[in-house]
Design a protein around this motif. Structure first.
Motif, PDB file in Angstrom:
ATOM      1  N   UNK A 274       0.812  -1.320  -0.058  1.00  0.00           N
ATOM      2  CA  UNK A 274       0.156  -0.045  -0.108  1.00  0.00           C
ATOM      3  C   UNK A 274       0.886   1.241  -0.021  1.00  0.00           C
ATOM      4  N   UNK A 275       0.197   2.352  -0.587  1.00  0.00           N
ATOM      5  CA  UNK A 275       1.102   3.716  -0.443  1.00  0.00           C
ATOM      6  C   UNK A 275       0.837   4.007   1.026  1.00  0.00           C
ATOM      7  N   UNK A 276       2.144   4.114   1.587  1.00  0.00           N
ATOM      8  CA  UNK A 276       2.061   4.233   3.016  1.00  0.00           C
ATOM      9  C   UNK A 276       1.650   6.018   3.524  1.00  0.00           C
ATOM     10  N   UNK A 277       1.434   6.709   2.588  1.00  0.00           N
ATOM     11  CA  UNK A 277       0.835   8.075   3.065  1.00  0.00           C
ATOM     12  C   UNK A 277      -0.598   8.118   3.254  1.00  0.00           C
ATOM     13  N   UNK A 278      -1.132   6.840   2.784  1.00  0.00           N
ATOM     14  CA  UNK A 278      -2.794   6.815   3.112  1.00  0.00           C
ATOM     15  C   UNK A 278      -3.274   5.578   3.532  1.00  0.00           C
ATOM     16  N   UNK A 279      -2.440   4.410   3.573  1.00  0.00           N
ATOM     17  CA  UNK A 279      -2.817   3.316   4.337  1.00  0.00           C
ATOM     18  C   UNK A 279      -1.354   2.990   4.858  1.00  0.00           C
ATOM     19  N   UNK A 280      -1.682   2.670   6.303  1.00  0.00           N
ATOM     20  CA  UNK A 280      -0.466   1.916   7.136  1.00  0.00           C
ATOM     21  C   UNK A 280      -0.545   0.464   7.281  1.00  0.00           C
ATOM     22  N   UNK A 281       0.416   0.079   7.783  1.00  0.00           N
ATOM     23  CA  UNK A 281       0.479  -1.430   7.770  1.00  0.00           C
ATOM     24  C   UNK A 281      -0.183  -2.016   8.972  1.00  0.00           C
ATOM     25  N   UNK A 282      -0.846  -1.325   9.830  1.00  0.00           N
ATOM     26  CA  UNK A 282      -1.695  -1.779  11.021  1.00  0.00           C
ATOM     27  C   UNK A 282      -2.895  -1.148  11.089  1.00  0.00           C
ATOM     28  N   UNK A 283      -3.536  -1.026  10.325  1.00  0.00           N
ATOM     29  CA  UNK A 283      -4.888   0.053  10.464  1.00  0.00           C
ATOM     30  C   UNK A 283      -5.801  -0.484  11.546  1.00  0.00           C
ATOM     31  N   UNK A 284      -6.544   0.313  11.899  1.00  0.00           N
ATOM     32  CA  UNK A 284      -7.657   0.147  12.879  1.00  0.00           C
ATOM     33  C   UNK A 284      -8.983  -0.508  12.156  1.00  0.00           C
ATOM     34  N   UNK A 285      -9.241  -1.629  13.137  1.00  0.00           N
ATOM     35  CA  UNK A 285     -10.462  -2.286  12.452  1.00  0.00           C
ATOM     36  C   UNK A 285     -11.705  -1.966  13.182  1.00  0.00           C
ATOM     37  N   UNK A 286     -12.726  -1.265  12.400  1.00  0.00           N
ATOM     38  CA  UNK A 286     -13.674  -0.598  13.036  1.00  0.00           C
ATOM     39  C   UNK A 286     -14.817  -2.089  13.249  1.00  0.00           C
ATOM     40  N   UNK A 287     -14.857  -3.026  12.537  1.00  0.00           N
ATOM     41  CA  UNK A 287     -15.553  -4.263  12.652  1.00  0.00           C
ATOM     42  C   UNK A 287     -15.076  -5.358  11.921  1.00  0.00           C
ATOM     43  N   UNK A 288     -15.307  -6.832  12.315  1.00  0.00           N
ATOM     44  CA  UNK A 288     -15.204  -7.958  11.882  1.00  0.00           C
ATOM     45  C   UNK A 288     -16.283  -8.473  11.399  1.00  0.00           C
ATOM     46  N   UNK A 289     -16.199  -8.967  10.151  1.00  0.00           N
ATOM     47  CA  UNK A 289     -17.335  -9.697   9.569  1.00  0.00           C
ATOM     48  C   UNK A 289     -17.504 -11.104  10.076  1.00  0.00           C
TER      49      UNK A 289
ATOM     50  N   UNK B  38      -1.921   2.032  -4.029  1.00  0.00           N
ATOM     51  CA  UNK B  38      -0.939   1.247  -3.961  1.00  0.00           C
ATOM     52  C   UNK B  38       0.294   1.945  -4.354  1.00  0.00           C
ATOM     53  N   UNK B  39       1.415   1.693  -3.744  1.00  0.00           N
ATOM     54  CA  UNK B  39       2.664   2.268  -3.812  1.00  0.00           C
ATOM     55  C   UNK B  39       3.229   1.873  -5.372  1.00  0.00           C
ATOM     56  N   UNK B  40       3.036   0.535  -5.813  1.00  0.00           N
ATOM     57  CA  UNK B  40       3.694   0.237  -6.887  1.00  0.00           C
ATOM     58  C   UNK B  40       2.751  -0.533  -7.560  1.00  0.00           C
ATOM     59  N   UNK B  41       1.944   0.124  -8.704  1.00  0.00           N
ATOM     60  CA  UNK B  41       0.726  -0.589  -9.125  1.00  0.00           C
ATOM     61  C   UNK B  41       1.383  -1.386 -10.087  1.00  0.00           C
ATOM     62  N   UNK B  42       2.516  -1.319 -10.802  1.00  0.00           N
ATOM     63  CA  UNK B  42       3.078  -2.162 -11.734  1.00  0.00           C
ATOM     64  C   UNK B  42       3.498  -3.523 -11.495  1.00  0.00           C
ATOM     65  N   UNK B  43       2.568  -4.267 -10.879  1.00  0.00           N
ATOM     66  CA  UNK B  43       3.136  -5.392 -10.318  1.00  0.00           C
ATOM     67  C   UNK B  43       2.261  -7.018 -10.664  1.00  0.00           C
ATOM     68  N   UNK B  44       2.941  -7.925 -10.931  1.00  0.00           N
ATOM     69  CA  UNK B  44       2.304  -9.129 -11.129  1.00  0.00           C
ATOM     70  C   UNK B  44       2.208 -10.096  -9.972  1.00  0.00           C
ATOM     71  N   UNK B  45       1.139 -10.390  -9.505  1.00  0.00           N
ATOM     72  CA  UNK B  45       0.912 -11.368  -8.231  1.00  0.00           C
ATOM     73  C   UNK B  45       1.020 -12.866  -8.890  1.00  0.00           C
ATOM     74  N   UNK B  46       1.949 -13.724  -8.666  1.00  0.00           N
ATOM     75  CA  UNK B  46       1.904 -14.801  -8.982  1.00  0.00           C
ATOM     76  C   UNK B  46       1.737 -16.274  -7.874  1.00  0.00           C
ATOM     77  N   UNK B  47       1.084 -16.996  -8.005  1.00  0.00           N
ATOM     78  CA  UNK B  47       0.769 -17.877  -7.167  1.00  0.00           C
ATOM     79  C   UNK B  47       2.029 -18.894  -6.926  1.00  0.00           C
TER      80      UNK B  47
END
Length: 295
Positions: free
Chosen positions: A178-193, A250-259
């Protein structure tokens, strides 16, 4: 107009956007003009994570199809809709009540939302039975931003996926990217499903007419939809203090996620072509208009 929502099974991403082609936006000249050429990255992830990324993309697409006017605080949507996204999203916040589900329902009725509304709708669309990890409605601790996570950020035994339908070119990504300027690594959870689809999905949701929304804002001195409203919003310091031109979170949108274990892969910069053209058109127009106002 009536929007039928049954069993929270909104049509999948292919049917939401038709059979239109997809595009890797980081390779397009328009995007490169503003952000430069980005270096590609390959990230290997578990089978669970790749499945959650695919599911996150489905939820993002379904959220955007329900909120067709877009974000009330994204410049490109404000310009593209001549201010209608702003009126509709703010009406939803004013009338949506205090709960996630009531706000989500109101956002679907107005067909627009800010980040909290996009997050609430996405959260309500997720079927807990479709994922094997916890699902949380989250808020950032570094910016006023709301989103959804699949996975518990506090648990290092798995990889957390972000579901954030609010950015103009929204794509699924891993929390660590994530772009750390807007989303941090340990966000606050308002509610769990804790359960499956939310109850309001079996109801018929009536779209609120624009005239009703305009009457609500008329008493506040806000003009009706049109360029006069756009000009009004551009001059309003309050609006400009919370309006964004975020194409991604997202910090680096040009990414390929591979299984790691199968042939599955998902591109982190892939979006519907028509959506891309619309968002970039509004983005460019907003840059010009903001420049005219010295913003």
């Amino acid at each position: 107009m009536r929007l039928e929502i049954s069993n929270m099974r909104i049509p999948n991403s292919a049917s939401c956007f038709g059979n239109e082609k997809m595009v890797n936006f980081t390779t397009k000249n328009e995007y490169i003009k503003y952000y430069g050429r980005l270096e590609g990255e390959i990230v290997k992830v578990s089978e669970t994570t790749i499945d959650n990324l695919f599911y996150a993309r489905e939820i993002i697409n379904n959220t955007q199809s329900l909120l067709k006017f877009g974000a009330g605080n994204q410049y490109c949507d404000i310009i593209n809709t001549k201010g209608e996204s702003f009126l509709r999203a703010n009406y939803a916040m004013a009338k949506g009540g205090g709960s996630i589900i009531s706000h989500a329902k109101m956002c679907i009725q107005t067909q627009a939302a800010n980040c909290s509304g996009h997050a609430d709708v996405s959260y309500c669309l997720i079927d807990k039975d479709e994922v094997s990890l916890p699902v949380g409605r989250a808020t950032s601790d570094v910016d006023d931003h709301a989103f959804v996570v699949i996975g518990d950020p506090r648990d290092s035994s798995h990889e957390t996926v972000v579901v954030d339908a609010w950015p103009s070119l929204a794509t699924p990504f891993m929390l660590k990217n994530a772009d750390k300027n807007i989303i941090n690594d340990n966000p606050t959870i308002k509610e769990w499903l804790h359960h499956g689809p939310q109850s309001f999905i079996n109801e018929s949701v009536t779209t609120i007419p624009l005239k009703e929304i305009e009457r609500f804002f008329e008493r506040l001195g806000v003009p009706p939809v049109g360029m006069k409203l756009c000009n009004y919003l551009m001059r309003d310091e309050k609006v400009n203090s919370f309006a964004y031109d975020k194409l991604t979170t997202v910090k680096k949108p040009k990414v390929n996620y591979l299984s790691e274990s199968t042939h599955k892969r998902i591109a982190g910069d892939e979006v519907n072509y028509i959506l891309y053209k619309s968002k970039m058109s509004g983005y460019k127009k907003s840059l010009k208009l903001r420049g005219d106002y010295g913003i």
